[in-house]
Design a protein around this motif. Structure first.
Motif, PDB file in Angstrom:
ATOM      1  N   ASN A 360      53.310  47.565  21.184  1.00 25.37           N
ATOM      2  CA  ASN A 360      54.322  46.613  21.629  1.00 25.37           C
ATOM      3  C   ASN A 360      53.670  45.575  22.542  1.00 25.37           C
ATOM      4  OD1 ASN A 360      56.429  47.977  20.259  1.00 25.37           O
ATOM      5  ND2 ASN A 360      56.638  49.423  21.966  1.00 25.37           N
ATOM      6  N   TYR A 361      53.942  44.308  22.295  1.00 28.59           N
ATOM      7  CA  TYR A 361      53.335  43.219  23.056  1.00 28.59           C
ATOM      8  C   TYR A 361      54.405  42.209  23.460  1.00 28.59           C
ATOM      9  CZ  TYR A 361      48.968  45.063  21.183  1.00 28.59           C
ATOM     10  OH  TYR A 361      47.915  45.879  20.855  1.00 28.59           O
ATOM     11  N   VAL A 377      57.366  42.118  20.881  1.00 26.64           N
ATOM     12  CA  VAL A 377      57.244  42.364  19.448  1.00 26.64           C
ATOM     13  C   VAL A 377      56.486  43.669  19.222  1.00 26.64           C
ATOM     14  CG1 VAL A 377      56.412  41.426  17.258  1.00 26.64           C
ATOM     15  CG2 VAL A 377      57.158  39.865  19.064  1.00 26.64           C
ATOM     16  N   SER A 378      56.946  44.464  18.254  1.00 26.85           N
ATOM     17  CA  SER A 378      56.252  45.687  17.859  1.00 26.85           C
ATOM     18  C   SER A 378      55.330  45.367  16.687  1.00 26.85           C
ATOM     19  CB  SER A 378      57.266  46.759  17.454  1.00 26.85           C
ATOM     20  OG  SER A 378      56.599  47.948  17.074  1.00 26.85           O
ATOM     21  N   VAL A 379      54.031  45.548  16.906  1.00 27.32           N
ATOM     22  CA  VAL A 379      53.026  45.157  15.913  1.00 27.32           C
ATOM     23  C   VAL A 379      52.525  46.394  15.180  1.00 27.32           C
ATOM     24  CG1 VAL A 379      50.762  44.100  15.575  1.00 27.32           C
ATOM     25  CG2 VAL A 379      52.336  43.156  17.287  1.00 27.32           C
ATOM     26  N   PRO A 380      52.679  46.454  13.860  1.00 25.07           N
ATOM     27  CA  PRO A 380      52.147  47.573  13.074  1.00 25.07           C
ATOM     28  C   PRO A 380      50.691  47.309  12.682  1.00 25.07           C
ATOM     29  CG  PRO A 380      53.369  46.110  11.639  1.00 25.07           C
ATOM     30  CD  PRO A 380      53.439  45.500  13.029  1.00 25.07           C
ATOM     31  N   TYR A 381      50.099  48.231  11.933  1.00 24.36           N
ATOM     32  CA  TYR A 381      48.735  48.056  11.437  1.00 24.36           C
ATOM     33  C   TYR A 381      48.801  47.296  10.120  1.00 24.36           C
ATOM     34  CZ  TYR A 381      43.918  49.125  10.094  1.00 24.36           C
ATOM     35  OH  TYR A 381      42.599  49.016   9.712  1.00 24.36           O
ATOM     36  N   GLY A 382      48.238  46.089  10.095  1.00 29.43           N
ATOM     37  CA  GLY A 382      48.398  45.218   8.947  1.00 29.43           C
ATOM     38  C   GLY A 382      47.356  45.286   7.858  1.00 29.43           C
ATOM     39  N   PRO A 383      46.084  45.617   8.159  1.00 30.22           N
ATOM     40  CA  PRO A 383      45.043  45.523   7.139  1.00 30.22           C
ATOM     41  C   PRO A 383      45.310  46.315   5.855  1.00 30.22           C
ATOM     42  CG  PRO A 383      44.027  45.663   9.292  1.00 30.22           C
ATOM     43  CD  PRO A 383      45.503  45.882   9.492  1.00 30.22           C
ATOM     44  N   ASP A 384      45.941  47.480   5.955  1.00 30.25           N
ATOM     45  CA  ASP A 384      46.191  48.272   4.746  1.00 30.25           C
ATOM     46  C   ASP A 384      47.039  47.513   3.736  1.00 30.25           C
ATOM     47  OD1 ASP A 384      44.695  50.358   5.692  1.00 30.25           O
ATOM     48  OD2 ASP A 384      46.412  51.549   6.371  1.00 30.25           O
ATOM     49  N   GLY A 385      47.945  46.685   4.228  1.00 35.28           N
ATOM     50  CA  GLY A 385      48.801  45.889   3.356  1.00 35.28           C
ATOM     51  C   GLY A 385      48.313  44.466   3.178  1.00 35.28           C
ATOM     52  N   PHE A 386      47.131  44.157   3.713  1.00 30.82           N
ATOM     53  CA  PHE A 386      46.522  42.830   3.613  1.00 30.82           C
ATOM     54  C   PHE A 386      47.413  41.734   4.199  1.00 30.82           C
ATOM     55  CE2 PHE A 386      44.457  45.388   0.411  1.00 30.82           C
ATOM     56  CZ  PHE A 386      43.123  45.045   0.531  1.00 30.82           C
TER      57      PHE A 386
END
Length: 445
Positions: A360-361, A377-386
């Motif tokens: 969260n940022y 904002v809650s930031v998820p891990y994005g690279p797996d979904g590009f």
């Protein structure tokens, strides 16, 4: 050097076969890049960002679904090789990477997703003059410096020094101008002489960034993650197997300053002034290994090169819009707790990109004439979904009485020197600096 001149040189290998593992000279590299851009014109674009001291073009090949222009929401990534002319493994690996990406697009799902979601820029050689003057000794070949005898990785403006009037070499000048034409998000420059992933800062003036023996950026957690991404995906880097004359590197990574202080480095310049997070990747104990080692070096680095590019989709991205939904250029996007020397700002499309680990940022957006906008904002891990999280900010209130007051530290804006004359007199300060260095330091990146 004109592209038409390239037809006089025999081509390296038919494009339906793998690129040979050998050291190709500048003319051969140019010919290869030209043929790739011609045969894969829908997914590549070849252009020069400038010339070396001796007039050799600094060719950049762009790869992606839309190689000729930036598209909103598609992050810009770059690799730079052969900054030191006698450190040649990066030059070879980047040509192999180009070959791999072009030949596997639309057949390999990972490569296809990566290229559809990313605009990739590859500069195989930043110092072609140095390469052409190099020998083939493992460590002690000439060619590290450019034609003027200057170390290009000591020639960029430094955030911790008052050296903005220093003459910039043509190769450095070209890269600085290049960084102003693209909103690069993530980058790495490839070196040799050790096996480690190094991250900023490389320098310090003893301020709050100096923590123990390291010079720490506000985005240190992200830099450590990026460095470990490369080292863990490399065949041996994470094992901290040291070269004969280097120190032990835990997990195969190091803070640049902790390894050895470096003034005028490119990775610090990228981070401070171009808001692009960059690593320095040291990829081989030998700076100029025998050609028989090249296939093994490619196998060791290929997964790491691909995994690192995927990290450009870390964090959050989006646009800043005004009351009418029009993109706002030069709005600052500040993440609470990360006080950058230069604020991250939106481009002409109102775009911003912030590489952040999941969490969260609280983010504050500022622009003159509007009340600051703060959101968590809650930031998820994005690279797996590009794809990073897409989150737009739209100003809700304007004001004619309250003006934006910058809270960030003063951000220097060094002017790029366009002076063509690089006489010995102009280089005196550089010569003095190099003389003061120890032989061991000169052998480092």
């Amino acid at each position: 050097m004109l592209l038409s001149a390239l037809f006089w040189f025999p081509f390296l290998v038919p494009l339906n076969h793998a690129l040979e593992f050998q050291y190709h000279n500048t003319a051969q590299v140019e010919r290869y890049l030209y043929e790739i851009s011609k045969n894969y014109s829908s997914i590549t674009h070849l252009h020069s960002i400038g010339r070396s001291v001796e007039g050799r073009e600094l060719w950049v090949l762009i790869l992606g679904q839309h190689p000729r222009e930036h598209r909103v929401g598609i992050p810009e990534f770059k690799y730079v090789g052969n900054m030191h002319g006698n450190e040649v493994v990066g030059r070879v690996l980047l040509l192999q990477l180009i070959d791999y990406l072009t030949h596997n697009y639309m057949s390999d799902p990972f490569v296809t997703k990566l290229m559809n979601a990313t605009r990739i820029h590859i500069l195989p050689s930043m110092n072609p003059d140095g390469f052409e003057s190099s020998g083939r000794d493992c460590m002690y070949s000439p060619g590290r410096l450019n034609k003027n005898g200057v170390d290009l990785n000591r020639n960029f403006p430094d955030a911790f020094l008052s050296d903005f009037e220093q003459v910039r070499e043509k190769e450095v000048d070209s890269v600085i101008k290049w960084l102003k034409t693209e909103m690069f998000v993530l980058s790495a420059n490839l070196h040799g002489g050790a096996v480690v992933a190094s991250y900023p800062y490389d320098n310090s003036n003893g301020g709050s960034e100096l923590q123990g023996d390291s010079s720490i950026t506000p985005d240190n957690d992200v830099f450590v993650h990026l460095a470990k991404t490369y080292s863990v995906n490399h065949a041996s880097m994470q094992k901290a197997n040291k070269c004969y004359d280097s120190k032990d590197f835990t997990d195969g990574i190091t803070n640049g300053y902790s390894w050895y202080p470096l003034e005028g480095g490119m990775q610090d310049y990228n981070y401070v002034w171009a808001q692009c997070l960059e690593l320095t990747l040291e990829l081989s104990c030998c700076k100029f290994p025998p050609e028989s080692d090249l296939p093994g070096l490619w196998d060791a680095n290929k997964p790491a090169l691909l995994a690192y590019m995927q990290q450009v989709h870390l964090g959050i991205k989006g646009q800043v819009l005004d009351l009418n939904g029009t993109p706002v250029q030069n709005a600052s996007v500040e993440v609470q707790g990360r006080r950058n020397l230069c604020p991250f700002k939106t481009n002409q499309n109102g775009e911003y990109y912030r590489l952040l680990l999941p969490g969260n940022y609280t983010i504050t957006v500022r622009y003159p004439g509007y009340e600051p906008l703060t959101e968590t904002v809650s930031v998820p891990y994005g690279p797996d979904g590009f794809t990073a999280l897409t989150h737009n900010f739209q100003f809700q209130k304007s004001t004619s009485t309250t003006f934006f007051v910058a809270t960030e530290p003063t951000c220097p804006s060094p002017e790029v020197s366009n002076r063509e004359n690089h006489s010995a007199a102009l280089l005196s300060s550089t010569i003095i600096t190099l003389t003061a260095l120890t032989i061991h330091t000169l052998l480092l990146c």
